[in-house]
Design a protein around this motif. Structure first.
Motif, mmCIF file in Angstrom:
data_model
loop_
_atom_site.group_PDB
_atom_site.id
_atom_site.type_symbol
_atom_site.label_atom_id
_atom_site.label_comp_id
_atom_site.label_asym_id
_atom_site.label_seq_id
_atom_site.Cartn_x
_atom_site.Cartn_y
_atom_site.Cartn_z
ATOM 1 N N GLY A 77 0.811 -1.212 0.000
ATOM 2 C CA GLY A 77 0.000 0.000 0.000
ATOM 3 C C GLY A 77 0.844 1.260 0.000
ATOM 4 N N ALA A 78 1.878 1.281 0.856
ATOM 5 C CA ALA A 78 2.764 2.448 0.912
ATOM 6 C C ALA A 78 3.549 2.597 -0.385
ATOM 7 N N LEU A 79 4.022 1.491 -0.924
ATOM 8 C CA LEU A 79 4.777 1.565 -2.170
ATOM 9 C C LEU A 79 3.923 2.133 -3.298
ATOM 10 N N LYS A 80 2.643 1.769 -3.318
ATOM 11 C CA LYS A 80 1.752 2.293 -4.355
ATOM 12 C C LYS A 80 1.549 3.798 -4.192
ATOM 13 N N LEU A 81 1.352 4.248 -2.945
ATOM 14 C CA LEU A 81 1.202 5.683 -2.691
ATOM 15 C C LEU A 81 2.411 6.441 -3.204
ATOM 16 N N TYR A 82 3.606 5.981 -2.856
ATOM 17 C CA TYR A 82 4.805 6.718 -3.236
ATOM 18 C C TYR A 82 5.063 6.636 -4.737
ATOM 19 N N GLU A 83 4.701 5.518 -5.354
ATOM 20 C CA GLU A 83 4.805 5.418 -6.807
ATOM 21 C C GLU A 83 3.911 6.468 -7.470
ATOM 22 N N ASN A 84 2.710 6.638 -6.926
ATOM 23 C CA ASN A 84 1.789 7.628 -7.483
ATOM 24 C C ASN A 84 2.302 9.054 -7.297
ATOM 25 N N LEU A 85 3.185 9.256 -6.327
ATOM 26 C CA LEU A 85 3.776 10.569 -6.093
ATOM 27 C C LEU A 85 5.071 10.771 -6.884
ATOM 28 N N GLY A 86 5.393 9.816 -7.746
ATOM 29 C CA GLY A 86 6.551 9.961 -8.621
ATOM 30 C C GLY A 86 7.837 9.352 -8.101
ATOM 31 N N CYS A 87 7.768 8.561 -7.035
ATOM 32 C CA CYS A 87 8.978 7.955 -6.469
ATOM 33 C C CYS A 87 9.330 6.663 -7.197
ATOM 34 N N THR A 88 10.603 6.394 -7.314
ATOM 35 C CA THR A 88 11.090 5.154 -7.922
ATOM 36 C C THR A 88 12.155 4.540 -7.018
ATOM 37 N N GLU A 89 12.375 3.246 -7.213
ATOM 38 C CA GLU A 89 13.334 2.544 -6.356
ATOM 39 C C GLU A 89 14.768 2.895 -6.737
ATOM 40 N N HIS A 90 15.546 3.262 -5.722
ATOM 41 C CA HIS A 90 16.966 3.554 -5.903
ATOM 42 C C HIS A 90 17.807 2.307 -5.627
ATOM 43 N N HIS A 91 17.507 1.608 -4.549
ATOM 44 C CA HIS A 91 18.161 0.339 -4.213
ATOM 45 C C HIS A 91 17.353 -0.347 -3.112
ATOM 46 N N ARG A 92 17.765 -1.533 -2.759
ATOM 47 C CA ARG A 92 17.177 -2.236 -1.621
ATOM 48 C C ARG A 92 18.276 -2.636 -0.649
ATOM 49 N N TYR A 93 17.883 -2.819 0.608
ATOM 50 C CA TYR A 93 18.814 -3.405 1.568
ATOM 51 C C TYR A 93 18.121 -4.504 2.342
ATOM 52 N N ARG A 94 18.935 -5.353 2.936
ATOM 53 C CA ARG A 94 18.424 -6.436 3.773
ATOM 54 C C ARG A 94 19.205 -6.481 5.069
ATOM 55 N N TYR A 95 18.597 -7.109 6.063
ATOM 56 C CA TYR A 95 19.258 -7.359 7.340
ATOM 57 C C TYR A 95 19.758 -8.803 7.381
ATOM 58 N N TRP A 96 20.965 -8.963 7.923
ATOM 59 C CA TRP A 96 21.577 -10.280 8.055
ATOM 60 C C TRP A 96 22.013 -10.487 9.506
ATOM 61 N N ALA A 97 21.916 -11.731 9.950
ATOM 62 C CA ALA A 97 22.304 -12.101 11.313
ATOM 63 C C ALA A 97 23.172 -13.350 11.252
ATOM 64 N N PRO A 98 23.966 -13.588 12.284
ATOM 65 C CA PRO A 98 24.854 -14.758 12.247
ATOM 66 C C PRO A 98 24.082 -16.064 12.267
ATOM 67 N N GLY A 99 24.494 -16.986 11.416
ATOM 68 C CA GLY A 99 23.961 -18.338 11.464
ATOM 69 C C GLY A 99 24.616 -19.123 12.595
ATOM 70 N N PRO A 100 24.259 -20.382 12.756
ATOM 71 C CA PRO A 100 24.843 -21.205 13.831
ATOM 72 C C PRO A 100 26.366 -21.221 13.781
ATOM 73 N N GLY A 101 26.983 -20.856 14.886
ATOM 74 C CA GLY A 101 28.425 -20.872 14.998
ATOM 75 C C GLY A 101 29.146 -19.712 14.370
ATOM 76 N N ALA A 102 28.398 -18.770 13.760
ATOM 77 C CA ALA A 102 29.040 -17.654 13.068
ATOM 78 C C ALA A 102 29.333 -16.476 13.980
ATOM 79 N N CYS A 103 28.816 -16.489 15.192
ATOM 80 C CA CYS A 103 29.005 -15.355 16.096
ATOM 81 C C CYS A 103 29.252 -15.899 17.486
ATOM 82 N N GLU A 104 30.497 -15.889 17.903
ATOM 83 C CA GLU A 104 30.817 -16.389 19.234
ATOM 84 C C GLU A 104 30.249 -15.462 20.293
ATOM 85 N N ASP A 105 29.660 -16.026 21.317
ATOM 86 C CA ASP A 105 29.134 -15.221 22.433
ATOM 87 C C ASP A 105 30.277 -14.935 23.391
ATOM 88 N N ARG A 106 31.209 -14.113 22.935
ATOM 89 C CA ARG A 106 32.407 -13.831 23.704
ATOM 90 C C ARG A 106 32.137 -12.772 24.754
#
Length: 244
Positions: free
Chosen positions: A213-242
């Motif tokens: 819904g928000a994307l449609k509103l902003y598209e109607n106001l002339g906005c276009t996508e510049h880029h996307r980002y994502r969030y990443w978290a450590p998988g099993p064993g990738a982040c030691e609880d030091r």
């Protein structure tokens, strides 16, 4: 880099440095203010940089998370290091960054205030008396607090922040009983007029890909996508609880 501009519109309580990377803490209020913006050179080998992300997060009692531009070599390298997409952050695990012109037209009764009202806080945070973290994140900087008052209540609200030539829009909300009256567009028009008076020439928004819904509103106001980002978290064993 536009993502660095956006980060200046959303100020955490604490921001560190891992080379060019920016670990941020705001007592758990929003992923943007409680993740490491992984842009540029971390100044050390990637495994060491990711462990530094973990150390910062553990020290401040938040999940270790990095915010990464989608489909880049940095994202590929982080994935290869055993980190996984942070899909637990719903619905905004994947975000579209949009840019567009300042909008024009009727404000539909919207006004931009220099100080937030209790109704604005309730609309944007769910509490008329929010804690320190949301107060800091949402009110720091050159900020305009947009509201529409109808029938004795705050019917709609928005946050606009000026960073350089950009108007950064966030927290656009319309109460369910007042939707489909043009209030969201009116808030955008009012915020744009306010921003133009501050020297802004364009608008930038960070919108969850799932928020059609928000994307449609902003598209109607002339906005276009510049880029996307994502969030990443450590998988099993990738982040030691030091210990910190």
């Amino acid at each position: 880099m536009l993502e660095l501009t956006c980060s200046q519109a959303w100020t955490p309580l604490l921001e560190g440095r891992i080379g060019d990377w920016r670990p941020r803490w705001a007592d758990g209020f929003t992923a943007r203010a409680n993740s490491t913006l992984a842009i540029g050179d971390p100044g050390k080998p990637l495994p060491d940089a990711l462990l530094a992300v973990c150390d910062f997060a553990h020290h401040h009692a938040i999940p270790p998370v990095v915010q990464v531009i989608q489909n880049t070599s940095a994202e590929d390298a982080i994935a290869a290091s055993g980190w996984v997409q942070y899909v637990e952050h719903k619905p905004a695990h994947e975000v579209s960054v949009l840019t567009g012109p300042l909008s024009h037209g009727s404000s539909a009764g919207a006004v931009i205030l220099d100080e937030p009202t209790s109704g604005w806080w309730e609309m944007t945070t769910g509490s008329a008396e929010p804690a320190e973290a949301p107060r800091h994140v949402l009110s720091t900087g050159k900020v305009g607090f947009g509201v529409v008052e109808l029938d004795g209540v705050t019917a709609a609200a928005v946050r606009g922040a000026i960073v350089g030539e950009w108007l950064h829009i966030g927290r656009l909300e319309v109460r369910a009983e007042f939707r489909r009256r043009g209030l969201a567009r009116g808030l955008m028009n009012a915020a744009s007029a306010w921003a133009a008076a501050q020297g802004a020439t364009g608008v930038v928004l960070q919108v969850a890909v799932a928020n059609s819904g928000a994307l449609k509103l902003y598209e109607n106001l002339g906005c276009t996508e510049h880029h996307r980002y994502r969030y990443w978290a450590p998988g099993p064993g990738a982040c030691e609880d030091r210990p910190s």
